[in-house]
Design a protein around this motif. Structure first.
Motif: not given
Length: 196
Positions: A77-104
């Motif tokens: 299942e993970q192999l089938d979803k490979y590459g999904d993390d390269f796409l921003l979901g409709a409910d994701e914002t750039l600000a949220e992605i950047i904030a999550d990057s800082r948390r990581a």
């Protein structure tokens, strides 16, 4: 963040500082982008600036799970979803992605600061892309690999960003950090909106 990494005090400090520098230059590629521009794929690839930040964040967390031995074998299942993390979901914002990057980044810093020996073995997880003839890497190797991975994608982001609106890395850095204009660089500013 200046154009170069600050002076470092020891190996751990150097690895963490260079890792943060690469994260910063990747995030700088997103400076001033609209949500639409963050999702744009203006090059021959399907990569976007926002998607690259999301992917790098997931990759970094995955490597920290590996360091802490919290990983499980890769499923189909993970192999089938490979590459999904390269796409921003409709409910994701750039600000949220950047904030999550800082948390990581904060999570990584805390994990690495808590490991006394950077030579500590990190068992190679069972995944199709990992070598079968190596039993373990080291924490040091993982950090170097993360620097390399993020640097590769920061370069991708630079090209994508320049294709979106012509902005280049040092212009963006100068704009984000409010550098004074000089004969050799003009800080990036959003294009003026014309009234109709």
């Amino acid at each position: 963040m200046p154009g170069n990494v600050r002076p470092v005090t020891d190996e751990r400090d150097a690895l963490l500082a260079f890792l943060e520098q690469q994260r910063d230059v990747l995030r700088i590629a997103a400076y001033g982008l609209t949500e639409e521009q963050a999702r744009a794929t203006p090059t021959a690839s399907s990569l976007s600036v926002g998607g690259l930040i999301k992917h790098v964040t997931a990759t970094e967390r995955g490597w920290m799970d590996t360091v802490l031995q919290r990983t499980q074998p890769v499923t189909q299942e993970q192999l089938d979803k490979y590459g999904d993390d390269f796409l921003l979901g409709a409910d994701e914002t750039l600000a949220e992605i950047i904030a999550d990057s800082r948390r990581a980044a904060e999570e990584t810093e805390e994990i690495i600061r808590g490991i006394p020996d950077l030579g500590r073995p990190v068992p190679v997880p069972d995944a199709p892309w990992n070598p079968k003839d190596i039993e373990a890497w080291s924490v040091r190797w993982v950090l170097l690999h993360l620097i390399e991975e993020i640097a590769r994608h920061a370069g991708h982001a630079d090209i994508i960003r320049e294709s979106v609106d012509g902005a280049t890395a040092f212009e963006l850095m100068a704009g984000a950090e409010d550098w004074p204009e000089t004969p050799w660089i003009k800080p990036w500013q959003p294009a003026a909106v014309e009234n109709s």
